[in-house]
Every structure is written in C-alpha cells, then in structure tokens.
Design a protein around this motif. Structure first.
Motif, PDB file in Angstrom:
ATOM      1  N   ARG B  50      19.433  59.471  39.505  1.00 26.65           N
ATOM      2  CA  ARG B  50      19.731  60.727  40.934  1.00 26.65           C
ATOM      3  C   ARG B  50      19.980  61.985  39.384  1.00 26.65           C
ATOM      4  O   ARG B  50      19.353  61.862  38.689  1.00 26.65           O
ATOM      5  CB  ARG B  50      21.075  59.930  39.733  1.00 26.65           C
ATOM      6  CG  ARG B  50      21.911  59.168  41.168  1.00 26.65           C
ATOM      7  CD  ARG B  50      23.209  58.974  40.670  1.00 26.65           C
ATOM      8  NE  ARG B  50      23.428  58.162  39.018  1.00 26.65           N
ATOM      9  CZ  ARG B  50      24.370  58.224  38.701  1.00 26.65           C
ATOM     10  NH1 ARG B  50      25.419  59.295  38.638  1.00 26.65           N
ATOM     11  NH2 ARG B  50      24.551  57.819  37.103  1.00 26.65           N
ATOM     12  N   THR B  61      24.125  65.245  44.335  1.00 31.06           N
ATOM     13  CA  THR B  61      23.540  64.372  44.344  1.00 31.06           C
ATOM     14  C   THR B  61      21.927  63.491  44.974  1.00 31.06           C
ATOM     15  O   THR B  61      22.500  63.312  46.813  1.00 31.06           O
ATOM     16  CB  THR B  61      24.419  62.937  42.961  1.00 31.06           C
ATOM     17  OG1 THR B  61      25.890  63.689  42.863  1.00 31.06           O
ATOM     18  CG2 THR B  61      23.403  61.865  42.629  1.00 31.06           C
ATOM     19  N   GLU B  63      19.240  61.018  45.123  1.00 28.15           N
ATOM     20  CA  GLU B  63      18.990  59.567  44.957  1.00 28.15           C
ATOM     21  C   GLU B  63      17.540  59.021  45.161  1.00 28.15           C
ATOM     22  O   GLU B  63      17.296  59.982  46.527  1.00 28.15           O
ATOM     23  CB  GLU B  63      19.885  58.423  45.031  1.00 28.15           C
ATOM     24  CG  GLU B  63      21.096  58.363  44.276  1.00 28.15           C
ATOM     25  CD  GLU B  63      22.023  57.138  44.654  1.00 28.15           C
ATOM     26  OE1 GLU B  63      23.102  57.453  44.815  1.00 28.15           O
ATOM     27  OE2 GLU B  63      22.093  56.250  44.859  1.00 28.15           O
TER      28      GLU B  63
END
Lengths: 286, 251
Positions: B50, B61, B63
């Motif tokens: 992440r 965020t 990922e």
C-alpha cells in the motif's frame, strides 16, 4: 469565442466525452471527426491520467497558438480527467470596464493573497496579469507602443491645428487693420478673435471627436483582422485587434483640438498690439 | 569444573563477538553495499503493498501487487482506489509501459514523463526504473558511523558511476547488523537534496531483512510524504514468463 461559427467540420459537442479540436491540430494528428482521441495529462494530485474523447468537429479558433494544439471539451469532462471535481486550476477575472488596471489589480491581489494563501498546495492564489509567464514584457511593450503612437498623433495634429490658428490670424491682417482704422480697441479685437477661436475650436473639436469616436466604436465592434502577421506567434492572443472607446478618448480627442487652435490664435493675435496707427493708412493704401 | 567451562565459553563468545565486530569494522563501502544488495536481491518476488500518499487535505491509499524478476524486470497491477484499479505497469530493462484500462491504451513512459510522479506520490517513474542493485550504479565509501533509532549504522557516501542517472549522489545509513538501509538522502549534481527515505519498520522474512514501512519525501514537492507499507512478500516464487510481456498488460 464564437465557436459555432468557427466550426469547419463536424458539429458542436452535445454530450459528455465529445470534443472539438483545432483544424490545424487535427491535420497534424491526422484525425477526423468521429475518431477517438486520448488525452494524456496529470491529475490534480500529480498522477498520470488518460481519458478517451470522441472528436466531433474541428474548429478554427482564429488564434494561431490555439489552432495548433487546443481542444474544447465540457468542463466537467476535464475535471473528471484531472480528478479535480468541483474545482478549477485557473479562473480569469475581468474588471467591469474590461480594461486591465494594474495598480488596482495589485491592490486586490495583495488583499486576496493575505487572506487566502497558505502552505496548502491547493490554497487559492491571485496573480496580476504581468505576473503570468511572459505577460509583463508583453504588457510593457504594448503600453510603450500605445503611448508613443498616441503622443506622436497628438503632437502632429496639435501642430497642424496650431498652424491653422496662426494662419487664420495672419490672413486677417487687412481686416484687423480696417477695424483698427475705424477706431476699434486693440484689446477688443484680440478678445473677439479669441472668442471666435474658442467657438470654432469647440464646434470643430466636437465634430472631430464625434467622427473619431464613431470610427473607433466601429473598430471596437468589428475590429481589424491581423492574422496575416500572427502566423508564427505562439502567444494565445486574438488575431483581431479592436479599438476601445473610453471616457479618456473624448478628452484626448477634444482638448488638443481646442487648445491648439486657441493657442495658435492667441500667439498670432499678439501682432495686433504691434500695429502702429501711423502706418495703417499706408498699409491700407488710403 | 563448571565455572572453568563457563569461563571458557565466555572467552569463546567474546572472541567470536570481537571477530564479528572486527569483520564489520573493516568492511569497505563496496562490500557493505554488496551485502545490502544481496539482502534485498532475489531471483523473483511477489509483493502486495500500500502506498499512502499524505497531503495537507487528506490521504490517498494506492494498493498494488508487484511481481519482480531479477533486478530490472517487474510487473505491477494497481488494485485500489477505484480510479486506478486495473492500471498496470511493465518494466523491461530500461523501458517502462503503462496500461490504462479506462482508455484501453498502452503508452511507453519515456523522456520528461519519467520525472512525473507515480500516482501522485513522492516517487517518480524514474525511481521505478532504477536498477535495484546500487552497486551497479554507484561507488560507495564509508564516511562516518552513526546511531539511528538505537541501531549502529555506517553512513555510506555514493558517487555515480554513470553520467545519465537520476541522482548524482546518495548518502545512506546501513544497519551494521542487518545490512539493511535505514535512511537515505538523494542529491542532484549541485548537491541539492532531492529526496529522502526513512525506513520505519524492518522484519525478517525468509532469512532476509525486509523494510515493511518506508517514508518517502520529495523535498522539492509541496505536501506531506508518501508512506509505503509492505503487506506481504514472497521470495523466489515461480512467475510465468507471460506476465513480463506487453500482452499481459491488456489481460
């Protein structure tokens, strides 16, 4: 921007995801209305962003820089492409008279920035026109050229009018002599000549100003197409230059016209006081 | 008898510590760098991570799942957020391609685009393109000793071996016991500081010390910093050849 009339091929965008691009730009990319174009840009957070658009038409913007590489899209499509919903990168502000006033702009900018600018990268920041890249030089150049041209015209026309005033009085040499011979006071003659000049100046300047303002107003509405000298420019400025009628235009056109004729008569009229009564009969061949 | 045995064992332990200490003290910059590279290098690895991009107005965020083979081949697929989901990147040697699912286009990232930020983070594509083995790029020498978060470190000064390189010099703090980098400063040719890296958490996985949490900061960029969190990593796992091809980008 008169977009509808500027469309050369295709139509105006009707729904989301449709764009218009410059005709020259389309030629360079070898694309036609109906083709898909991908905009590669960066989002407001700095990440790369790719968005597909359908080209629905090509347009001639009339400004060389735009014709070479601009596209027109719905603002919400661009906000989506740049991940900047409900926000804008730049907002242009105009004064109510549509003329740029630098001192006022500086004052407003300072006041705005004091209140709003912070360390936040997205905090709103106001800039004056000269602070924009390359605009200071351009505005200075424009201001200098305008000043020089205006000054030259005012001086030349003032000399012409002054000369007209001088000649007017000189040519009335005989008439003044007769008036002196019949006993009219020199002061009275001089005053009456000045009064005449003021009246002629007011009437002439009014007519001249009206004519000048009318032509300027016509140029303000229609403009002059200078695209033939803007072919290689990279600045996004209009190819049509226009006059702009402002209150100062009336002063610039009226005052020099009145003053020049008045001064011409006032200076030449001084000669009245140099005329000798003893020479009058000889001059008038009585 | 027992006390003599304990005494001998203590001496043996002391000698072994001294030998080990002496060994670490005499390592050259190049040897330390080689050990650092060896610690992180594997034939292949698959990592899920992440990237938390901190901004003054909030965080974002991203990922991703990354498959890496050797030092210069990798394939990354972004898993979140929704806007980036399905975006893929393929690095083959000195070339980098990016696939955007929303446009179904693959572009090669080159030239000035390499300096752009990856997903708005403090990392650039140029950073991604770097050879993972620093010994291939830099000459290193030990310039000082330091203690960082309670751990003894060497400070290594790096100067470039190549002309065309993103960072002319680097200064890295290497943990003396674990041969892992704990801090790094990257500089331009003018000695201007460009980027900083700080490792916040280290974990031993499969006999290797791995950075589990790293803070990246682009000093020239406004905003806070980018936090990189390694959620899982597998070393030396088989990865099909197909994944490292342009065709895999559209799959």
């Amino acid at each position: 921007m008169n977009i509808r009339k500027s469309i050369l091929r295709g139509r105006i965008p009707k729904k989301s995801g449709e764009i218009l691009i410059g005709d020259e730009f389309a030629g360079k990319l070898n694309v036609q209305p109906g083709n898909i174009a991908t905009l590669i840009t960066s989002s407001m957070f700095g990440s790369m962003s790719m968005t597909n658009f359908t080209i629905v038409g090509t347009v001639r913007f009339g400004a060389a820089a735009m014709d070479r590489g601009a596209m027109l899209a719905d603002i919400s499509d661009i906000q989506n492409a740049q991940d900047m919903h409900d926000s804008a990168g730049e907002i242009l502000g105009f004064f109510s008279d549509e003329i740029y006033h630098n001192k006022l702009a500086e004052k407003i900018t300072e006041s705005f920035n004091t209140r709003h600018v912070s360390d936040d990268q997205f905090s709103p920041q106001m800039e004056t026109l000269p602070n924009r890249s390359g605009m200071a030089d351009y505005l200075n150049m424009l201001g200098s050229y305008t000043g020089i041209i205006l000054f030259a015209f005012v001086v030349i026309l003032s000399i012409v009018l002054w000369n007209a005033g001088l000649m007017g009085s000189l040519r009335r040499y005989g008439e003044i002599g007769v008036r002196l011979a019949v006993g009219e006071e020199k002061g009275h003659i001089y005053k009456s000549m000045l009064l005449e000049t003021i009246m002629i100046g007011i009437i002439g300047s009014t007519l001249g100003t009206a004519l000048g303002v009318a032509i300027s107003y016509y140029l303000q509405i229609k403009g002059v197409d200078i695209s033939f000298i803007m072919k290689n420019t990279t600045m996004m400025i209009s190819n049509v230059i226009r006059a702009h009628v402002t209150p100062i235009s009336f002063i610039i056109e009226f005052i020099p016209g009145l003053l020049a004729t008045f001064l011409g008569s006032a200076i030449s009229g001084i000669g009245i006081y140099r005329r000798q009564t003893s020479q009058l009969f000889k001059e008038l061949e009585v | 008898m027992t006390s003599r045995l304990i005494f001998l064992m203590a001496i043996a332990t002391g000698i072994s510590i001294l030998i080990s200490w002496g060994k670490t003290q005499t390592l050259t910059g190049a040897e330390i760098l080689k050990n650092v590279d060896e610690n992180q290098y594997s034939r292949s690895k698959i990592a899920v991570s992440r990237m938390i991009i901190h901004r003054r107005r909030g965080s974002r965020t991203v990922e991703a799942k990354t498959s890496i083979r050797g030092a210069d081949t990798s394939f990354t697929e972004y898993l979140a957020p929704v806007r980036e989901k399905g975006t893929k990147m393929l690095k083959l040697g000195d070339k980098l391609w990016m696939y955007s699912p929303s446009t179904d286009r693959t572009i090669m990232i080159s030239g000035h685009m390499l300096r752009q930020s990856v997903m708005g983070s403090d990392l650039s594509y140029e950073d991604m393109m770097e050879d993972h083995r620093l010994e291939n790029l830099y000459d290193a020498k030990v310039s000082a000793l330091d203690t960082l978060d309670g751990r003894s470190c060497w400070i290594l000064d790096h100067t470039t071996k190549k002309e065309e390189i993103a960072y002319f010099s680097r200064k890295i703090w290497v943990d003396k016991d674990r041969f892992i980098m704990l801090k790094e400063n990257r500089y331009a040719k003018s000695a201007k500081l460009l980027k900083t890296t700080k490792i916040r958490d280290v974990e031993k996985i499969d006999r290797r010390w791995v950075a589990k949490s790293v803070l990246f900061k682009d000093v020239l960029k406004q905003g806070e910093e980018t936090e990189f969190i390694l959620d899982s990593i597998q070393f030396d796992v088989p990865i099909p050849d197909f994944l490292f091809s342009k065709a895999a980008l559209r799959k």
